[in-house]
Design a protein around this motif. Sequence first.
Motif, mmCIF file in Angstrom:
data_model
loop_
_atom_site.group_PDB
_atom_site.id
_atom_site.type_symbol
_atom_site.label_atom_id
_atom_site.label_comp_id
_atom_site.label_asym_id
_atom_site.label_seq_id
_atom_site.Cartn_x
_atom_site.Cartn_y
_atom_site.Cartn_z
ATOM 1 N N GLY A 248 50.495 -1.992 41.264
ATOM 2 C CA GLY A 248 49.203 -2.593 41.579
ATOM 3 C C GLY A 248 48.229 -1.585 42.148
ATOM 4 O O GLY A 248 47.049 -1.556 41.778
ATOM 5 N N PHE B 67 48.864 -7.817 41.124
ATOM 6 C CA PHE B 67 50.231 -7.285 41.188
ATOM 7 C C PHE B 67 50.664 -7.052 42.632
ATOM 8 O O PHE B 67 51.835 -7.200 42.969
ATOM 9 N N SER C 201 56.395 -2.817 42.388
ATOM 10 C CA SER C 201 55.291 -3.731 42.127
ATOM 11 C C SER C 201 54.052 -3.326 42.926
ATOM 12 O O SER C 201 52.932 -3.327 42.405
ATOM 13 N N GLY D 251 45.266 -5.151 39.434
ATOM 14 C CA GLY D 251 45.971 -4.394 40.458
ATOM 15 C C GLY D 251 46.170 -5.214 41.719
ATOM 16 O O GLY D 251 47.263 -5.246 42.293
#
Length: 186
Positions: free
Chosen positions: A80, A184, A76, A181
């Motif tokens: 991002g 995330f 993750s 981004g």
Amino acid sequence: MMEMNIWLGQLTTITMIALALGFDAFSLGVGIGLKGIRYLHIMKLGIIIGLFHMIMPIGGMLMGKMMSVVLGEWASFAAGLLLIILGVHMVINSFKSEEAVLLNHRTFWGVLLLAFSVSVDSFSVGITLGMFHLPLWVTVLLFGCCGAIMAMLGLTVGKRVGHTLGEYGETLGGIILVVFGVYFIV
């Protein structure tokens, strides 16, 4: 009910990313449209760009799924970070003052190179999306439709208006990628 909210949230995220990626096609379309283009070529370029916006993320998503296995819980964060880098790159490119050399959009290879050039970001974002568990068919259709529509819209606007709008379109697309981004990562 909770699953429906999650699905709608993912759909909204995918749609916003697809629109952000479509701004590349939009800004290129404005530039080409300024040089003059027929409506038949607008349709042809839009459809081909839309197809590339579908093919490129599939390859990226497949690569992203492999990377998520390797990265594990860091997937993750990596996704991002990649979106932020792509977004910043789009914003920086929108401020470059050098005139880009446009390919001949009337030739087969010119059309393919143009479609590929505005779809490369879709591959990279596909890698990012492959690290999450999003519906592939929805993502691919949204990327394709947004890419095609934004390209046709840019070509039409370019045919009718000035070059300034296309530059702002790429900047806006980059900002949207940066925002997602950060979302995330956080």
